[in-house]
Design an enzyme around this catalytic site. Sequence first.
Site, PDB file in Angstrom:
ATOM      1  N   ASP A   1       0.811  -1.220   0.000  1.00  0.00           N
ATOM      2  CA  ASP A   1       0.000   0.000   0.000  1.00  0.00           C
ATOM      3  C   ASP A   1       0.845   1.272   0.000  1.00  0.00           C
ATOM      4  O   ASP A   1       2.007   1.278   0.368  1.00  0.00           O
ATOM      5  CB  ASP A   1      -0.917   0.015   1.218  1.00  0.00           C
ATOM      6  CG  ASP A   1      -0.145  -0.062   2.529  1.00  0.00           C
ATOM      7  OD1 ASP A   1       0.761  -0.923   2.618  1.00  0.00           O
ATOM      8  OD2 ASP A   1      -0.421   0.718   3.444  1.00  0.00           O
ATOM      9  N   GLU A   2       0.203   2.345  -0.412  1.00  0.00           N
ATOM     10  CA  GLU A   2       0.694   3.716  -0.299  1.00  0.00           C
ATOM     11  C   GLU A   2       2.135   3.889  -0.802  1.00  0.00           C
ATOM     12  O   GLU A   2       2.962   4.529  -0.155  1.00  0.00           O
ATOM     13  CB  GLU A   2       0.574   4.209   1.152  1.00  0.00           C
ATOM     14  CG  GLU A   2      -0.863   4.324   1.621  1.00  0.00           C
ATOM     15  CD  GLU A   2      -1.009   4.909   3.001  1.00  0.00           C
ATOM     16  OE1 GLU A   2      -2.023   5.581   3.262  1.00  0.00           O
ATOM     17  OE2 GLU A   2      -0.115   4.706   3.842  1.00  0.00           O
TER      18      GLU A   2
END
Length: 861
Positions: free
Chosen positions: A541-542
């Site tokens: 993620d991210e």
Amino acid sequence: MKIQKKLLTRAIAATLLVPMMAKAAWDSSQLQAFTDNTTFMFAVENNHHNGSSSFLASITLQNNSKIALPAGESDWQIYFHSIRKVATQQAAGLKFEHVNGDLHRLVPTKAFAGLKPGETLEIPYEAAAWIAAYTDFMPRAFMVSGNAKPAVFANTDSENMLDFVAPIVRDNQLDRHAEPEDLSPRATASWRYEQNQQTGKLSREDALKRIIPKPMDVDFNRGYAELSNQWQIRYAGRLKSEVSVFQEDLADYGLQLDAQPDHISAGKTKTIYLQVAELAELGSEGYQLEVDDDKIVITGHDNAGVFYGIQSLLALFPAEQQGQVSVPNVDIKDAPRFGWRGMHYDNGRNYHGKEALFKLVEQMGRYKLNKFHWHFSEDEGWRLEIPGLPELTDIGAYRCFDLEERECLLTQLGTGPHKSGSGNGYLTRDEFVELLKFAKARHVQIIPEIEGPGHARASIKAMEARYHTLMEAGKPEQARAYLLSDPQDTSKYITVQNYTDNSMNVCQDSTYAFIEKVTYELQGMYREAGTRLTNLHFGGDEVGAGSWVDSPVCQAMFADPNNGVAGPADLKPYFTQRVATLFAKRGIAPGAWEDGLMYDRVNPFNRDAFPNEVFTANVWDNIWEWGVADRAHRLANDGYQVVLSHGTHLYFDHPYEPHPAERGYYWAARYTDSKKTFSYMPDDVYANADFTRSGAPIENLEALVGRAMPALEKPENILGIQGQVWSETIRTEAQVQAMVFPRLLAMAERAWHKASWEGAHIDKKRFAQDWYGFSAALALKELTKLEKAGVNVNLPVPGAKVIDGQLHANSAFEYLTIEVSLDSGVSWQTYTAPMSVSNVDGVLLRTRLGDKKFSRTTQLD
């Protein structure tokens, strides 16, 4: 490395910024004397400043020491933690510099007027977004000068936020923004009173019988079984482990029951029978529990079913009884709603000690949760010893003031400049093996997370330190073996958490060698514990936009027409495919956060590209107006196995109520109390759309998003639900427990039991009755049991209102004791009924559990 050298050059330049005529450096005693006697205070000045984009704040230094800060350029800097990136470049003659992540510093310029003893200096600044809670500010601001030991401003070396944060009381501090209007409520005594109004009814006796999580089918009969040490246990031989844990739990109630295998006759002695038999109508993890005056029988479809039957029996024990325990006669048939009933714990941001892990796993078993997602690696820390890679914990498990990051990581999240600061530490290999055994005995599967390719700064910096050490030793091949960064990469990016160097280089073979090495060592730990590593999460993620675009290694991949990587957009799926294949060869199912499996807002990676039969996706982003809250359906329909992990209802790092004194971030929802978690409806994720981030009620989700919301075509791919606690603002064991408990119990209820009030809309009457029973059981026994187990629980602040001269008070949990003070807290009395108050000034209220546990106090409006 060019990036590292640039960062280091900037750091050294700031430290050695002044010419030779600048003021001389302070020694350690001067630095300590100044910081011991100078107060450092943060303040929110104005959130009504720039929509939701930025706010105005200030730092105030009150010099109560005998030492002056000299005017002009000097060889000192003040470092402070700010989760909001500071936009101001210069104020009050001081230059603001962003170091990395949340670490910022103040450097004196020629324009600095100095700070004499007795003087106060206010330093205004502008920063991103908004702050409406004390815990958004971090403790342990510190000062450095020359070679002197860094010194923490004494008033900031505290977990009492008001020691270094000015009161948040004005409208433009309590609101997050003015445009759009912040429609979220404010937690006042009268607001709580209205929120706490209960319409359900349940007697005290019936509330004591309420099992959490609620069983499928319960039929109470007349009479009680009076358990004492005259009882015994008979068990099927395969249940030896379950019996051992059961005896430990019985001992907490002063019961020492002899246990023998079932081939030994029980005779006429009162007996608890534990057995396994096929319960086809209940299935895996199902059980039957029968309690009679002189016999208790627990039959499980499997060992887990017997274990959960035992937990239901223990749930019927009154919290305070010792030596003799009265259990109501009952017949129960029960089985779980979902096979995945999880809890995620972020230890990467802050480590809270070994005991915090064991206590959490113990209570997960107690409330029939079976998946422990241990987030042990992050930007801010690596928390597990890995044989052969000591740098991961020697360096990656500690934060301190070391700009070169050869001894530790950059300090973050209020740790301060010393390795003894909060959040540092790790679990040894032997301790993790012990934890695995402990969890296995309680039917809890531990799913570790090796975070990558983003959120990987701790491992990246640890491997860079390893690289430098081995290069200096003349071992270049070994140095490069597990390197996670490209020394020639000049890519520029900044992440949501303001990091500029936290992405593993996905184009290097050494990155995958590192993941394989860690996976290999993890598998060895699991085998030693007598279990198997079957699920391994890799984050995903991210990832900072712009990662790798200027990496020569990646550019070479783009130039090769035969590898399936044509440009930067192919790199994340390439990483995912390589990791998934690596795991598949080892018999491991991969897991990732939802955005780690998406090309864009609506298109998942091609599921057929991955060889894994099971590939779990934690779906978390249900900020409805952002338009990605349909990813649970999109990923499930595409063949991923989805674990519902939604931020609005299942993130336990969010505040319990909309009040500045509540701990936690509040990006997904302004607050998430136990009742909101209890109301989560996993069978229809769209039915949970209640409010936007600004607090506006959602009347038409499709109109809000502006497109059709896909239906769930493959419900079999929804594995279950999981609570999350992220620990940016959580620095101690007591703090993390208060954030998790009692919300974990509400989540466990929804994971195990489908309520009659669930549907496209909540049946409010049925919900009220169910919540009443749940909250009454919390107040009457579960909170006390948790406290006795050494778990620090959060108590709800009471509501109160004066009506016709009478003080009325209530609690979110029925039967929880409320106390009132009429003299500003000097003395307290138990509230039992409306009482006359002649003057509201000085009236305080709080809830109480036992003799020493209290909620935060509240005043009347």
